[in-house]
Design an enzyme around this catalytic site. Sequence first.
Site, mmCIF file in Angstrom:
data_model
loop_
_atom_site.group_PDB
_atom_site.id
_atom_site.type_symbol
_atom_site.label_atom_id
_atom_site.label_comp_id
_atom_site.label_asym_id
_atom_site.label_seq_id
_atom_site.Cartn_x
_atom_site.Cartn_y
_atom_site.Cartn_z
ATOM 1 N N CYS A 1 1.975 24.141 68.125
ATOM 2 C CA CYS A 1 2.094 25.043 69.286
ATOM 3 C C CYS A 1 1.147 24.591 70.399
ATOM 4 O O CYS A 1 1.504 24.638 71.567
ATOM 5 C CB CYS A 1 1.699 26.474 68.928
ATOM 6 S SG CYS A 1 2.390 27.087 67.409
ATOM 7 N N ASP A 2 -0.067 24.199 70.035
ATOM 8 C CA ASP A 2 -1.131 24.065 71.035
ATOM 9 C C ASP A 2 -1.687 22.654 71.202
ATOM 10 O O ASP A 2 -2.482 22.420 72.114
ATOM 11 C CB ASP A 2 -2.288 25.013 70.667
ATOM 12 C CG ASP A 2 -1.826 26.466 70.594
ATOM 13 O OD1 ASP A 2 -0.960 26.840 71.400
ATOM 14 O OD2 ASP A 2 -2.316 27.206 69.728
ATOM 15 N N CYS B 1 -2.367 26.590 65.036
ATOM 16 C CA CYS B 1 -1.067 25.937 65.082
ATOM 17 C C CYS B 1 -1.093 24.710 65.978
ATOM 18 O O CYS B 1 -1.008 24.829 67.210
ATOM 19 C CB CYS B 1 -0.013 26.933 65.564
ATOM 20 S SG CYS B 1 1.591 26.172 65.814
#
Length: 330
Positions: A137-138, A134
């Site tokens: 997300c990261d 992701c």
Amino acid sequence: MSAVRDVLILGSGAAGYTAAIYAARAERKPLLIGGPQPGGQLTITSDVENYPGFREAILGPELMERMRDQAMRFGAEMVWQSAERVDLSRRPFTVWADGKEYKGRTLIVATGASAKLIGLANETKLLGQGVSACATCDGFFFRNQKVIVVGGGDTAMEEATYLTRYCSEVVVVHRRDTLRASKIMQERAQANPKIRFIWDSEVIDILDVAQSKVTAARLRNLKTGAETEMPIDGVFVAIGHQPNTEFLGGQLPMDPRGYLLATPGSTRTAIPGVFAAGDVVDAVYRQAATAAGMGCMAAIDAEHFLAAEGAGGHADAATADAAHAAAPRT
Ligand code: NAP
């Protein structure tokens, strides 16, 4: 929560929320069991540019919050638990989620799909330590670093493009020499000076578990067999998705990949009263718009089922919505 619900909905993606909007407007007081990722896959995406009604892009998490709030406005109830087990052998259907038991006269399965991993031992060990599925997300953690994105579809192009906000270089490693991604996403990625492509290659190992971080990836060229080691700070896996159907314990027919099977042109499964909508049943389109459409269909199918069973409620509301949707616009 032990009361029997007219409509139980599993999943909180575009399909689940849309089913909740329709079932709640039909005054069926649906209960939605949200699953492990409230809001579903769109919460781990960035700009959504192709959901109708938004002239400018809308952020995935915001779109999902709006859908959730819209369903709640009509009285949908939601619990943030994950369905672990079901009993579809008798009605009302039973769902167990985080140790609690729920019963529904109808059940809408909208549990979506999850990102697939390559299947390397070190990939799992380094998840969250440089390996991710992701980018939104990261990606932030890879500022000025060099990363690999594995895959050649729209997700891979989207992740690669997004990662160029942070990373100094993004290397897309794809197992063929043509991309599966849509033309616009390909062009965007290929025009980005920070993105480089390595064709006909697969990642065969990720290092270094001993250091608890990603330091390099081993690649194999599938045409020549040549293996190389590339120093890298992160690996983003973007190779597609796996439908979330394991908790059903095989009680509904599925295809060999685990996608639920529904009667074409409807959301009906093999078990009367159980409906399936969104990515859990759709290996082809897998779009927010199609998932929302199927969620709408499932709620209407459930409404028709309940009405035919004489389970009261306000069949006219959903039926009216269906007629409304079908009416040609001038
Ligand atoms: P996808 O279209 O199935 O593409 C998966 C990619 O990963 C393919 O290029 C595939 O290679 C590769 N792959 C699969 N297994 C692999 C493995 N074990 N090792 C290495 N590579 C592997 O999946 P997706 O990109 O997640 O897209 C899914 C759906 O969502 C599509 O319908 C897409 O259009 C949609 N989507 C749309 C947007 C958007 O419009 N904004 C964004 C994301 C996703 P091959 O090509 O060789 O099979």
